[in-house]
Design a protein around this motif. Structure first.
Motif, short mmCIF file in Angstrom:
data_model
loop_
_atom_site.label_atom_id
_atom_site.label_comp_id
_atom_site.label_asym_id
_atom_site.label_seq_id
_atom_site.Cartn_x
_atom_site.Cartn_y
_atom_site.Cartn_z
N ASN A 1 0.83 -1.01 -0.04
CA ASN A 1 0.08 0.07 0.03
C ASN A 1 0.71 1.25 0.08
OD1 ASN A 1 -2.51 -1.28 -0.06
ND2 ASN A 1 -2.64 -1.53 2.17
N TYR A 2 1.94 1.21 0.78
CA TYR A 2 2.92 2.28 0.82
C TYR A 2 3.42 2.69 -0.56
CZ TYR A 2 7.27 4.98 1.54
OH TYR A 2 8.16 5.94 1.57
N HIS A 3 4.08 1.61 -1.19
CA HIS A 3 4.51 1.82 -2.65
C HIS A 3 3.58 2.16 -3.48
CE1 HIS A 3 8.55 0.18 -1.75
NE2 HIS A 3 8.26 -0.65 -1.38
N CYS A 4 2.28 1.74 -3.61
CA CYS A 4 1.30 2.22 -4.30
C CYS A 4 1.01 3.56 -4.02
CB CYS A 4 0.11 1.45 -4.40
SG CYS A 4 0.12 -0.20 -4.85
N ARG A 5 0.86 4.21 -2.79
CA ARG A 5 0.63 5.49 -2.54
C ARG A 5 1.74 6.45 -3.16
NH1 ARG A 5 -0.71 3.70 2.35
NH2 ARG A 5 1.21 4.64 3.43
N GLN A 6 2.95 5.91 -2.82
CA GLN A 6 4.12 6.74 -3.22
C GLN A 6 4.18 6.73 -4.59
OE1 GLN A 6 6.31 8.46 -1.17
NE2 GLN A 6 4.79 8.34 0.05
N GLY A 7 3.87 5.75 -5.28
CA GLY A 7 4.11 5.58 -7.01
C GLY A 7 3.11 6.54 -7.52
N LYS A 8 1.80 6.45 -6.79
CA LYS A 8 0.68 7.19 -7.48
C LYS A 8 1.15 8.86 -7.24
CE LYS A 8 -4.26 7.53 -7.22
NZ LYS A 8 -5.60 7.02 -6.34
N GLN A 9 1.59 9.25 -6.18
CA GLN A 9 1.92 10.35 -5.92
C GLN A 9 3.24 11.03 -6.98
OE1 GLN A 9 3.44 10.82 -1.90
NE2 GLN A 9 1.45 12.13 -1.16
N ARG A 10 3.88 10.14 -7.20
CA ARG A 10 5.18 10.63 -8.08
C ARG A 10 4.56 10.82 -9.65
NH1 ARG A 10 10.88 7.93 -6.91
NH2 ARG A 10 11.03 8.34 -4.99
N ASN A 11 3.73 9.78 -9.94
CA ASN A 11 3.07 9.95 -11.11
C ASN A 11 2.15 11.21 -11.30
OD1 ASN A 11 4.18 7.78 -12.56
ND2 ASN A 11 2.42 6.28 -11.64
N GLU A 12 1.37 11.60 -10.31
CA GLU A 12 0.49 12.89 -10.32
C GLU A 12 1.47 13.91 -10.43
OE1 GLU A 12 -1.77 12.16 -6.80
OE2 GLU A 12 -3.34 10.95 -7.74
N GLN A 13 2.65 13.96 -9.89
CA GLN A 13 3.54 15.20 -9.72
C GLN A 13 4.02 15.36 -11.21
OE1 GLN A 13 6.25 14.00 -6.43
NE2 GLN A 13 5.00 15.26 -5.11
N ALA A 14 4.36 14.11 -11.60
CA ALA A 14 5.24 14.12 -13.11
C ALA A 14 4.25 14.60 -14.10
CB ALA A 14 5.54 12.59 -13.41
N VAL A 15 2.82 14.22 -14.10
CA VAL A 15 1.77 14.65 -14.64
C VAL A 15 1.57 16.17 -14.62
CG1 VAL A 15 -0.62 14.66 -15.44
CG2 VAL A 15 0.75 12.35 -15.30
N HIS A 16 1.60 16.87 -13.59
CA HIS A 16 1.30 18.16 -13.04
C HIS A 16 2.54 18.88 -13.83
CE1 HIS A 16 0.01 21.54 -10.98
NE2 HIS A 16 1.36 21.72 -10.68
N THR A 17 3.81 18.51 -13.72
CA THR A 17 4.94 19.07 -14.06
C THR A 17 4.91 19.22 -15.54
OG1 THR A 17 6.22 18.29 -12.31
CG2 THR A 17 7.66 19.18 -14.20
N LEU A 18 4.43 17.98 -16.25
CA LEU A 18 4.53 18.05 -17.83
C LEU A 18 3.51 19.04 -18.37
CD1 LEU A 18 4.71 14.09 -18.50
CD2 LEU A 18 6.37 15.98 -19.32
N ALA A 19 2.27 19.28 -17.63
CA ALA A 19 1.19 20.07 -17.91
C ALA A 19 1.58 21.50 -17.87
CB ALA A 19 -0.01 19.61 -17.06
N GLN A 20 2.39 21.57 -16.67
CA GLN A 20 3.05 23.16 -16.66
C GLN A 20 4.08 23.62 -17.89
OE1 GLN A 20 4.49 22.76 -12.60
NE2 GLN A 20 2.67 24.40 -11.86
N GLU A 21 4.75 22.61 -18.15
CA GLU A 21 5.75 22.63 -19.06
C GLU A 21 5.12 23.00 -20.24
OE1 GLU A 21 8.56 19.57 -19.09
OE2 GLU A 21 9.45 19.97 -17.17
#
Length: 76
Positions: free
Chosen positions: A37-57
């Motif tokens: 569950n921890y790895h899933c939460r962390q992975g999901k957060q990292r993916n959300e941050q990456a998508v947000h960063t790509l959208a801003q770029e």
């Protein structure tokens, strides 16, 4: 997704793409359900941050192109 650490990548793929329950993933990976569950939460957060960063770029690129094409006084 490719930027995730291996255990997070595996946990996210198994859980969110293949739909496998956390306890089964834990058995397969040799981890506790809580760790999965921890790895899933962390992975999901990292993916959300990456998508947000790509959208801003993408927005910045679009805005620079808009300005370059002579539309400085207009809103894109």
């Amino acid at each position: 997704m490719a930027g995730l650490p291996p255990q997070q990548f595996d946990a996210v793929v198994l859980r969110y793409i293949l739909g496998i329950k956390a306890h089964r993933i834990g058995w397969y990976m040799g981890l506790s359900e809580q760790t999965v569950n921890y790895h899933c939460r962390q992975g999901k957060q990292r993916n959300e941050q990456a998508v947000h960063t790509l959208a801003q770029e993408g927005q910045r690129r679009h805005h620079r192109r808009w300005q370059r094409d002579g539309h400085e006084g207009l809103t894109p």
